[in-house]
Motif scaffolding. Structure first.
Motif, PDB file in Angstrom:
ATOM      1  N   ALA A 144      -3.161  20.619   2.484  1.00  0.00           N
ATOM      2  CA  ALA A 144      -3.591  21.079   3.102  1.00  0.00           C
ATOM      3  C   ALA A 144      -3.186  20.633   4.761  1.00  0.00           C
ATOM      4  CB  ALA A 144      -4.848  21.396   3.129  1.00  0.00           C
ATOM      5  N   PHE A 145      -4.186  19.482   4.297  1.00  0.00           N
ATOM      6  CA  PHE A 145      -3.100  18.683   6.044  1.00  0.00           C
ATOM      7  C   PHE A 145      -2.294  17.423   6.415  1.00  0.00           C
ATOM      8  CE2 PHE A 145      -8.069  19.394   4.685  1.00  0.00           C
ATOM      9  CZ  PHE A 145      -8.488  20.490   5.880  1.00  0.00           C
ATOM     10  N   GLY A 146      -1.932  16.947   5.413  1.00  0.00           N
ATOM     11  CA  GLY A 146      -1.086  16.054   5.457  1.00  0.00           C
ATOM     12  C   GLY A 146      -1.422  14.757   5.173  1.00  0.00           C
ATOM     13  N   ALA A 147      -0.252  13.307   4.868  1.00  0.00           N
ATOM     14  CA  ALA A 147      -0.989  12.526   4.026  1.00  0.00           C
ATOM     15  C   ALA A 147      -2.199  11.337   6.017  1.00  0.00           C
ATOM     16  CB  ALA A 147      -0.685  11.228   3.710  1.00  0.00           C
ATOM     17  N   ASP A 148      -1.499  12.034   6.816  1.00  0.00           N
ATOM     18  CA  ASP A 148      -1.958  11.402   8.190  1.00  0.00           C
ATOM     19  C   ASP A 148      -1.956  12.955   9.332  1.00  0.00           C
ATOM     20  OD1 ASP A 148      -1.933   8.910   7.516  1.00  0.00           O
ATOM     21  OD2 ASP A 148       0.199   9.197   6.728  1.00  0.00           O
ATOM     22  N   ALA A 149      -2.571  13.947   8.538  1.00  0.00           N
ATOM     23  CA  ALA A 149      -2.700  15.575   9.543  1.00  0.00           C
ATOM     24  C   ALA A 149      -3.826  14.952  10.699  1.00  0.00           C
ATOM     25  CB  ALA A 149      -2.716  16.084   8.926  1.00  0.00           C
ATOM     26  N   SER A 150      -3.600  14.979  11.940  1.00  0.00           N
ATOM     27  CA  SER A 150      -3.883  14.973  13.338  1.00  0.00           C
ATOM     28  C   SER A 150      -4.998  15.711  12.840  1.00  0.00           C
ATOM     29  CB  SER A 150      -2.814  15.322  14.097  1.00  0.00           C
ATOM     30  OG  SER A 150      -3.982  15.419  15.328  1.00  0.00           O
ATOM     31  N   GLY A 151      -6.204  15.303  13.323  1.00  0.00           N
ATOM     32  CA  GLY A 151      -7.613  15.406  13.473  1.00  0.00           C
ATOM     33  C   GLY A 151      -8.027  15.569  11.659  1.00  0.00           C
ATOM     34  N   ALA A 152      -7.591  14.912  10.980  1.00  0.00           N
ATOM     35  CA  ALA A 152      -7.893  14.306   8.999  1.00  0.00           C
ATOM     36  C   ALA A 152      -8.106  13.382   8.493  1.00  0.00           C
ATOM     37  CB  ALA A 152      -7.274  15.477   8.275  1.00  0.00           C
ATOM     38  N   ALA A 153      -8.998  12.582   7.950  1.00  0.00           N
ATOM     39  CA  ALA A 153      -8.534  11.305   7.025  1.00  0.00           C
ATOM     40  C   ALA A 153      -7.548  11.058   6.101  1.00  0.00           C
ATOM     41  CB  ALA A 153     -10.014  11.325   6.775  1.00  0.00           C
ATOM     42  N   PRO A 154      -6.912   9.737   6.504  1.00  0.00           N
ATOM     43  CA  PRO A 154      -5.409   9.840   5.689  1.00  0.00           C
ATOM     44  C   PRO A 154      -6.012   9.785   4.346  1.00  0.00           C
ATOM     45  CG  PRO A 154      -5.951   8.159   6.781  1.00  0.00           C
ATOM     46  CD  PRO A 154      -6.809   8.893   7.650  1.00  0.00           C
ATOM     47  N   VAL A 155      -5.344  10.140   3.715  1.00  0.00           N
ATOM     48  CA  VAL A 155      -5.483  10.351   2.198  1.00  0.00           C
ATOM     49  C   VAL A 155      -3.973   9.489   1.584  1.00  0.00           C
ATOM     50  CG1 VAL A 155      -5.982  10.859  -0.036  1.00  0.00           C
ATOM     51  CG2 VAL A 155      -7.157  12.113   1.603  1.00  0.00           C
ATOM     52  N   HIS A 156      -3.915   8.334   1.359  1.00  0.00           N
ATOM     53  CA  HIS A 156      -3.112   6.942   0.524  1.00  0.00           C
ATOM     54  C   HIS A 156      -2.733   7.334  -0.752  1.00  0.00           C
ATOM     55  CE1 HIS A 156      -4.059   5.445   4.404  1.00  0.00           C
ATOM     56  NE2 HIS A 156      -4.696   4.857   4.217  1.00  0.00           N
ATOM     57  N   GLN A 157      -1.245   8.010  -0.625  1.00  0.00           N
ATOM     58  CA  GLN A 157      -0.619   7.782  -1.566  1.00  0.00           C
ATOM     59  C   GLN A 157      -0.573   6.495  -2.501  1.00  0.00           C
ATOM     60  OE1 GLN A 157       2.348  11.554  -0.065  1.00  0.00           O
ATOM     61  NE2 GLN A 157       2.203  11.727  -2.408  1.00  0.00           N
ATOM     62  N   THR A 158      -0.602   5.816  -1.744  1.00  0.00           N
ATOM     63  CA  THR A 158       0.066   4.273  -2.632  1.00  0.00           C
ATOM     64  C   THR A 158      -1.327   3.957  -3.052  1.00  0.00           C
ATOM     65  OG1 THR A 158       2.525   4.701  -1.364  1.00  0.00           O
ATOM     66  CG2 THR A 158       1.629   2.096  -2.224  1.00  0.00           C
ATOM     67  N   ALA A 159      -1.696   3.225  -4.230  1.00  0.00           N
ATOM     68  CA  ALA A 159      -2.536   2.438  -3.747  1.00  0.00           C
ATOM     69  C   ALA A 159      -2.784   1.133  -2.936  1.00  0.00           C
ATOM     70  CB  ALA A 159      -3.047   2.345  -5.245  1.00  0.00           C
ATOM     71  N   PRO A 160      -3.805   0.087  -2.808  1.00  0.00           N
ATOM     72  CA  PRO A 160      -3.307  -1.272  -2.685  1.00  0.00           C
ATOM     73  C   PRO A 160      -3.043  -2.201  -3.412  1.00  0.00           C
ATOM     74  CG  PRO A 160      -5.400  -0.598  -1.877  1.00  0.00           C
ATOM     75  CD  PRO A 160      -4.659   0.641  -2.872  1.00  0.00           C
ATOM     76  N   ALA A 161      -2.055  -3.368  -4.072  1.00  0.00           N
ATOM     77  CA  ALA A 161      -1.223  -3.538  -4.520  1.00  0.00           C
ATOM     78  C   ALA A 161      -2.660  -4.454  -5.259  1.00  0.00           C
ATOM     79  CB  ALA A 161      -0.346  -4.934  -4.269  1.00  0.00           C
ATOM     80  N   ASP A 162      -3.577  -5.149  -5.104  1.00  0.00           N
ATOM     81  CA  ASP A 162      -4.198  -5.795  -5.088  1.00  0.00           C
ATOM     82  C   ASP A 162      -5.983  -4.802  -5.491  1.00  0.00           C
ATOM     83  OD1 ASP A 162      -6.844  -7.568  -6.410  1.00  0.00           O
ATOM     84  OD2 ASP A 162      -6.893  -9.185  -4.182  1.00  0.00           O
ATOM     85  N   HIS A 163      -5.877  -4.673  -6.938  1.00  0.00           N
ATOM     86  CA  HIS A 163      -6.992  -3.521  -7.002  1.00  0.00           C
ATOM     87  C   HIS A 163      -8.807  -4.565  -7.786  1.00  0.00           C
ATOM     88  CE1 HIS A 163      -4.012  -0.989  -7.414  1.00  0.00           C
ATOM     89  NE2 HIS A 163      -3.613  -1.492  -8.749  1.00  0.00           N
ATOM     90  N   GLY A 164      -8.532  -5.778  -7.188  1.00  0.00           N
ATOM     91  CA  GLY A 164      -9.990  -6.885  -7.296  1.00  0.00           C
ATOM     92  C   GLY A 164     -10.074  -7.384  -8.404  1.00  0.00           C
ATOM     93  N   GLY A 165      -9.300  -7.277  -9.451  1.00  0.00           N
ATOM     94  CA  GLY A 165      -8.908  -7.956 -10.925  1.00  0.00           C
ATOM     95  C   GLY A 165      -8.960  -9.539 -11.078  1.00  0.00           C
TER      96      GLY A 165
END
Length: 214
Positions: A193-214
């Motif tokens: 619908a919006f793209g990962a960084d669509a203008s006016g929409a919150a970014p939804v990142h496809q790449t997870a952070p490297a550190d998951h807090g483990g």
């Protein structure tokens, strides 16, 4: 000085709670507000204590998150207010921004806008997979001490899977089925619908952070 204890939080109903106020020792206090048992807490203007996530996401939940100091058997001494968004975890800003966009543009109507049509086309085609991945995200939140039932109420007939996915993004890899692939399934309608960084929409990142807090 008890710095770590002074970083603890608890919830109280909205209204005057001045620094120095003592709260009962029976209340739950944790270092991470995402771990608070939200379903047992009462928010003003809502009957009973089954407060759904959408009430916080749309700004109608009027509770206060309080920073407190442990006073042992005397209870918890209030230090001051903390942002209520702390309940949403480290991705709180993204969750809230995505919720605002969803309320404005995703109302369960495929004809509402081109974005809505794209969103629901993908959501309807992948419903079973999304449900399975939603369960994995909720399991990750539960394993981290968050309130999985409460987070499940963020999902409505119109939208919400992506909100849970964003909330649990830092937990990818912490339980067997909550993977990057599962995250991508939950956020696929949003990206369509919006793209990962669509203008006016919150970014939804496809790449997870490297550190998951483990």
């Amino acid at each position: 000085m008890y710095v770590t204890l002074a970083d603890r939080h608890t919830l109280a109903a909205s209204g005057p709670v001045e620094p120095g106020t003592m709260l009962g020792a029976h209340l739950t206090a944790v270092t991470d507000p995402r771990r608070l048992p939200i379903e047992r807490l009462v928010f003003e203007h809502h009957y009973g204590n089954r407060v759904e996530a959408r009430y916080l996401l749309d700004g109608t939940a009027t509770a206060r998150l309080l920073q407190v100091r442990d006073r042992g058997t005397d209870g918890w001494e209030v230090i001051g207010d903390a942002p209520l968004a702390g309940l949403l975890g480290p991705q709180a800003d993204e969750v809230l921004a995505a919720a605002r966009t969803a309320r404005a543009q995703l109302r369960g109507d495929t004809d509402a806008s081109p974005e809505a049509a794209r969103y629901y086309a993908v959501a309807n085609a992948t419903g079973d997979a999304m449900d399975a991945c939603l369960n994995a995200a909720l399991a990750a939140l539960q394993a981290a001490g968050a309130d999985a039932w409460w987070w499940s109420t963020a999902v409505t007939c119109a939208y919400g899977h992506e909100l849970v996915a964003i909330a649990a993004r830092d937990l990818i890899g912490t339980v067997p089925d909550w993977t990057q692939a599962a995250y991508d399934v939950l956020t696929a309608p949003w990206r369509a619908a919006f793209g990962a960084d669509a203008s006016g929409a919150a970014p939804v990142h496809q790449t997870a952070p490297a550190d998951h807090g483990g």
